[in-house]
Design a protein around this motif. Structure first.
Motif, mmCIF file in Angstrom:
data_model
loop_
_atom_site.group_PDB
_atom_site.id
_atom_site.type_symbol
_atom_site.label_atom_id
_atom_site.label_comp_id
_atom_site.label_asym_id
_atom_site.label_seq_id
_atom_site.Cartn_x
_atom_site.Cartn_y
_atom_site.Cartn_z
ATOM 1 N N ALA A 18 -25.848 -2.113 71.419
ATOM 2 C CA ALA A 18 -24.937 -1.314 70.597
ATOM 3 C C ALA A 18 -23.492 -1.736 70.853
ATOM 4 C CB ALA A 18 -25.131 0.171 70.882
ATOM 5 N N CYS A 19 -23.178 -1.980 72.101
ATOM 6 C CA CYS A 19 -21.823 -2.403 72.465
ATOM 7 C C CYS A 19 -21.504 -3.761 71.851
ATOM 8 C CB CYS A 19 -21.699 -2.441 73.983
ATOM 9 S SG CYS A 19 -20.022 -2.750 74.563
ATOM 10 N N ARG A 60 -15.161 2.370 85.015
ATOM 11 C CA ARG A 60 -15.453 1.676 83.753
ATOM 12 C C ARG A 60 -15.459 2.692 82.609
ATOM 13 N NH1 ARG A 60 -20.303 -1.576 86.520
ATOM 14 N NH2 ARG A 60 -21.323 0.439 86.335
ATOM 15 N N PRO A 61 -15.254 2.223 81.376
ATOM 16 C CA PRO A 61 -15.447 3.101 80.223
ATOM 17 C C PRO A 61 -16.906 3.592 80.195
ATOM 18 C CG PRO A 61 -14.306 1.097 79.586
ATOM 19 C CD PRO A 61 -14.786 0.897 80.998
ATOM 20 N N LEU A 62 -17.112 4.767 79.649
ATOM 21 C CA LEU A 62 -18.421 5.417 79.705
ATOM 22 C C LEU A 62 -19.329 4.969 78.566
ATOM 23 C CD1 LEU A 62 -17.184 9.026 80.556
ATOM 24 C CD2 LEU A 62 -17.721 7.131 82.120
ATOM 25 N N ARG A 63 -20.323 4.164 78.908
ATOM 26 C CA ARG A 63 -21.266 3.667 77.900
ATOM 27 C C ARG A 63 -22.022 4.790 77.212
ATOM 28 N NH1 ARG A 63 -23.995 -0.701 81.763
ATOM 29 N NH2 ARG A 63 -23.181 0.789 83.288
ATOM 30 N N HIS A 103 -13.024 10.796 72.161
ATOM 31 C CA HIS A 103 -14.269 10.053 71.990
ATOM 32 C C HIS A 103 -14.008 8.708 71.305
ATOM 33 C CE1 HIS A 103 -18.105 9.061 69.882
ATOM 34 N NE2 HIS A 103 -18.509 9.142 71.140
ATOM 35 N N ALA A 104 -13.221 8.712 70.241
ATOM 36 C CA ALA A 104 -12.919 7.466 69.521
ATOM 37 C C ALA A 104 -12.232 6.467 70.449
ATOM 38 C CB ALA A 104 -12.046 7.755 68.305
ATOM 39 N N ARG A 109 -12.702 1.647 74.077
ATOM 40 C CA ARG A 109 -12.645 1.070 75.421
ATOM 41 C C ARG A 109 -13.982 0.431 75.796
ATOM 42 N NH1 ARG A 109 -11.682 4.910 79.652
ATOM 43 N NH2 ARG A 109 -11.228 3.118 80.935
ATOM 44 N N VAL A 110 -15.091 1.104 75.465
ATOM 45 C CA VAL A 110 -16.422 0.565 75.756
ATOM 46 C C VAL A 110 -16.618 -0.764 75.032
ATOM 47 C CG1 VAL A 110 -18.910 0.917 75.438
ATOM 48 C CG2 VAL A 110 -17.481 2.800 76.263
ATOM 49 N N PHE A 111 -16.251 -0.799 73.754
ATOM 50 C CA PHE A 111 -16.428 -2.019 72.968
ATOM 51 C C PHE A 111 -15.611 -3.187 73.529
ATOM 52 C CE2 PHE A 111 -17.512 0.417 68.797
ATOM 53 C CZ PHE A 111 -18.815 0.592 69.227
ATOM 54 N N GLU A 112 -14.495 -2.911 74.154
ATOM 55 C CA GLU A 112 -13.618 -3.962 74.670
ATOM 56 C C GLU A 112 -13.951 -4.380 76.100
ATOM 57 O OE1 GLU A 112 -11.493 -5.640 72.818
ATOM 58 O OE2 GLU A 112 -12.177 -4.375 71.154
ATOM 59 N N PHE A 113 -14.709 -3.566 76.822
ATOM 60 C CA PHE A 113 -14.950 -3.821 78.238
ATOM 61 C C PHE A 113 -16.089 -4.819 78.423
ATOM 62 C CE2 PHE A 113 -16.435 -2.856 82.547
ATOM 63 C CZ PHE A 113 -15.232 -2.790 83.221
ATOM 64 N N ASP A 114 -15.960 -5.679 79.416
ATOM 65 C CA ASP A 114 -16.999 -6.663 79.735
ATOM 66 C C ASP A 114 -17.792 -6.139 80.921
ATOM 67 O OD1 ASP A 114 -18.518 -8.974 79.732
ATOM 68 O OD2 ASP A 114 -17.048 -10.139 80.855
ATOM 69 N N TYR A 115 -18.916 -5.497 80.650
ATOM 70 C CA TYR A 115 -19.749 -4.912 81.719
ATOM 71 C C TYR A 115 -20.492 -6.000 82.474
ATOM 72 C CZ TYR A 115 -18.802 -0.427 79.622
ATOM 73 O OH TYR A 115 -18.148 0.686 79.161
#
Length: 119
Positions: A18-19, A60-63, A103-104, A109-115
């Motif tokens: 999803a990310c 980290r941003p919350l997945r 939330h938005a 942030r989740v979409f931009e983060f490299d987990y």
């Protein structure tokens, strides 16, 4: 409430997909994809809250923010906001403009983060 290792790994894979694809998942779709046994919603919510705790501890941003209700709000369930409030990430009511705005921003942030890859 416990989730099997197989379901946990499948949950992480779904959230990673999803990310990567930059889209959100509904609780219902996730339950169906993971084929969680009853009580499926409670198991999923517990797993998402645990993941939120892990992400918060690692700063980290919350997945788990990628999982939303099917309803018109297109926000996570109120319990998500209770969880992120306990984690010190959000303050305010679980519905309305403040929740939607937070939330938005978290989803972005989740979409931009490299987990890191999970072991």
């Amino acid at each position: 409430m416990r989730i099997s290792r197989q379901h946990w790994e499948a949950l992480l894979a779904e959230l990673n997909d999803a990310c990567r694809q930059r889209h959100l998942l509904t609780y219902r779709a996730l339950i169906e994809r993971l084929q969680l046994p009853a009580p499926a919603m409670q198991t999923l919510v517990a797993a998402l809250e645990y993941l939120a705790t892990l992400d918060a501890r690692s700063e980290r941003p919350l997945r788990s923010s990628l999982v939303i209700s099917q309803g018109a709000s297109r926000l996570p369930r109120p319990g998500f906001f209770e969880c992120v409030t306990r984690l010190g990430r959000f303050t305010g009511p679980s519905d309305g403009a403040a929740a939607a705005s937070w939330h938005a921003a978290e989803v972005a942030r989740v979409f931009e983060f490299d987990y890191p890859q999970e072991p």
